[in-house]
Design a protein around this motif. Structure first.
Motif, PDB file in Angstrom:
ATOM      1  N   ASP A 117       2.150   2.832   3.201  1.00  0.00           N
ATOM      2  CA  ASP A 117       1.336   3.888   3.223  1.00  0.00           C
ATOM      3  C   ASP A 117       1.904   5.208   3.201  1.00  0.00           C
ATOM      4  OD1 ASP A 117      -1.168   5.177   3.023  1.00  0.00           O
ATOM      5  OD2 ASP A 117      -1.877   4.721   5.161  1.00  0.00           O
ATOM      6  N   HIS A 121       1.054   5.412  -1.662  1.00  0.00           N
ATOM      7  CA  HIS A 121       0.410   6.756  -2.554  1.00  0.00           C
ATOM      8  C   HIS A 121       1.554   7.271  -3.218  1.00  0.00           C
ATOM      9  CE1 HIS A 121      -3.856   6.197  -0.954  1.00  0.00           C
ATOM     10  NE2 HIS A 121      -3.089   5.744   0.072  1.00  0.00           N
ATOM     11  N   HIS A 147      -9.335   1.487   0.475  1.00  0.00           N
ATOM     12  CA  HIS A 147      -9.270   1.796   2.004  1.00  0.00           C
ATOM     13  C   HIS A 147     -10.355   1.187   2.624  1.00  0.00           C
ATOM     14  CE1 HIS A 147      -6.592   4.832   0.074  1.00  0.00           C
ATOM     15  NE2 HIS A 147      -5.911   4.547   1.122  1.00  0.00           N
ATOM     16  N   HIS A 176      -5.656  -1.595   5.674  1.00  0.00           N
ATOM     17  CA  HIS A 176      -5.920  -0.954   6.966  1.00  0.00           C
ATOM     18  C   HIS A 176      -6.470  -1.838   7.740  1.00  0.00           C
ATOM     19  CE1 HIS A 176      -3.883   2.695   5.893  1.00  0.00           C
ATOM     20  NE2 HIS A 176      -4.589   2.930   4.871  1.00  0.00           N
ATOM     21  N   HIS A 223       0.914  -1.266  -0.019  1.00  0.00           N
ATOM     22  CA  HIS A 223       0.028   0.008  -0.078  1.00  0.00           C
ATOM     23  C   HIS A 223       0.695   1.411  -0.114  1.00  0.00           C
ATOM     24  CE1 HIS A 223      -3.727   2.280   0.642  1.00  0.00           C
ATOM     25  NE2 HIS A 223      -3.034   2.909   1.578  1.00  0.00           N
TER      26      HIS A 223
END
Ligand SMILES: [Zn+2]
Length: 470
Positions: free
Chosen positions: A343, A93, A252, A291, A91
């Motif tokens: 993340d 971004h 998410h 998550h 994960h």
């Protein structure tokens, strides 16, 4: 515009290693092989693993494997050196690369609105995207991350650039553009569900054009979360998934209290988020749920029955807003796939070593709060999550994640001892890793690296057999 290109040639020369090799066989089994002889063929696949091999037998094994002895390149690993599988970041971004560490004191939804969307908006400029994504992907490789599941911004063109860069730099990657047509500022929102779906299909076509067989880069559907997608958009994404069994999905999931409350308001007819995403056809064995903190009991059974994987992101969930502890012990107990995510940029670090250490801390807190019912993660479990567990979550464990003959060689060469400094001062660790002492076992050296090493100890990064760390 994204560039038109094809997969670079991935053939190289065969290579072999002799020394210590460490990997997970499953969540409970760590295998430490000493005197291991490992051959990587010219397709970058593991051709042979011979355990407990005396050095005198190497030439015989080289001949048996079809190569010419004496001239065949064998890399001998010294004491303090070892191979481990490459790390998997489930994960990340990419457009938040330049904001890591920013906005610690805010809740999730405030942080998105106050910090994140403004950063991601900059990726409407593909030239900016190229600069920032090149830095982001290179940094991941430097940290030993051989596979990453990336969220792009909402921009189709910039996300094509991200896919191009992963391919150029050789990182294994899943690349998706965020779908978001509501509940974000009007300057960072897609015009309509149709527009979002069209750009998504366009991105999928691009990724499959540059890497037709999906050897390195694959597309992934990326509804940011249900808050930013209306029903038409979620239905459209579900249709794409239904018609394309090879497509991966990420979103998410049960991330924070404010996010969950808002989702319930928007979708009152659904019992919980598992019910919601499943209704739209977005849960399956290729789905990565980031998550997954606050699941109801039947929600856990639901995602298990669907074969979904969980991206555990312990840094962002303990530094952003409130301190949140995903029930990882329970997921492992039930055989649900779990890997680690950095993340970035909710997480301040792009290092999976950092994510693993924070996972230990969170699991310790959970052990305390559960009065021992959920024991903390053991060292070998953290290492599993960082490697094979992540590969399982991404659905690529048949190809990578540990060292098995026939798998691709995604590996890190770890050095812990700086030979020159060792001669000078007697405890010359490479970088800041805990000093390696003469009587340290391989197990001890491995633990010292996992708990205190960093990218200075990752001297080589191999993806599909090619050495990529510069
Ligand atoms: Zn995220």
């Amino acid at each position: 515009m994204a560039s038109e290109q094809t997969v670079p040639p991935m053939r190289g020369l065969p290579i072999a290693f002799y020394g210590t090799v460490i990997h997970s066989l499953d969540a409970n089994t760590l295998e430490i092989l000493q005197e291991c002889f490992l051959i990587v063929d010219d397709n970058g696949k593991i051709q042979k693993i011979a355990k407990d091999t005396p050095r005198s037998k190497i030439n015989d094994l080289v001949v048996e494997s079809g190569y010419t002895p004496d001239v065949f390149p064998v890399k001998y690993l010294s004491r303090g050196d070892f191979l481990i599988p490459g790390f998997v970041d489930t994960h990340h971004h990419a457009p938040q690369w330049a904001q890591r560490g920013m906005g610690r004191d805010q809740t999730l939804l405030d942080w998105l609105n106050n910090v994140t969307f403004a950063h991601e908006r900059k990726f409407e400029d593909p030239a900016y995207a190229r600069r920032m994504y090149a830095a982001c992907v290179a940094a991941g490789i430097r940290q030993g991350v051989t596979t990453t599941a990336y969220y792009g911004s909402l921009h189709g063109e910039a996300t094509k650039v991200l896919a191009d860069i992963c391919l150029e730099q050789g990182q294994r990657a899943f690349v998706g553009k965020c779908n978001m047509n509501r509940n974000s500022p009007d300057w960072y929102r897609e015009a309509s569900a149709q527009d979002s779906l069209k750009q998504t299909e366009d991105l999928i076509a691009h990724v499959r054009k540059i890497d037709a067989e999906g050897k390195r880069v694959k597309p992934v559907l990326t509804p940011r979360f249900a808050i930013t997608c209306d029903e038409e958009l979620l239905s459209g994404l579900g249709r794409i998934a239904a018609n394309d069994p090879d497509i991966h999905i990420q979103t998410h999931f049960n991330e924070a209290q404010d996010e969950m409350q808002f989702t319930r308001q928007l979708f009152p007819k659904f019992k919980h988020e598992a019910d919601l995403y499943d209704h739209f056809g977005l849960l399956g064995p290729k789905t990565i749920l980031a998550h997954s903190i606050f699941l109801e009991e039947d929600e856990i059974s639901h995602i298990k029955s669907k074969g979904c994987g969980i991206a555990h992101c312990p840094i962002s969930t303990s530094t952003l807003g409130e301190f949140m502890m995903a029930p990882i012990r329970e997921y492992l107990r039930r055989g649900i796939k779990v890997g680690l995510g950095t993340d970035v940029g909710g997480g301040f670090s792009c290092s999976i070593l950092d994510a693993m250490r924070q996972a230990f801390i969170i699991s310790k807190a959970r052990e305390t709060f559960s009065k021992g019912a959920d024991p903390a993660l053991k060292l070998h479990e953290g290492f599993f999550l960082a490697t094979l567990g992540g590969a399982q979550v991404c659905g690529i464990d048949e190809r990578v994640g540990n060292f098995v003959e026939g798998k691709e060689f995604d590996a890190l060469e770890i050095h812990t001892i700086d030979a020159e400094r060792n001669n000078e001062i007697g405890c010359g660790s490479l970088g800041i890793v805990t000093p390696i002492e003469d009587d340290d076992s391989v197990e001890t050296i491995f633990e010292k690296f996992l708990m205190t090493g960093d990218d200075r100890n990752i001297v080589k990064v191999y993806i599909g057999g090619s050495s990529l760390k510069r």
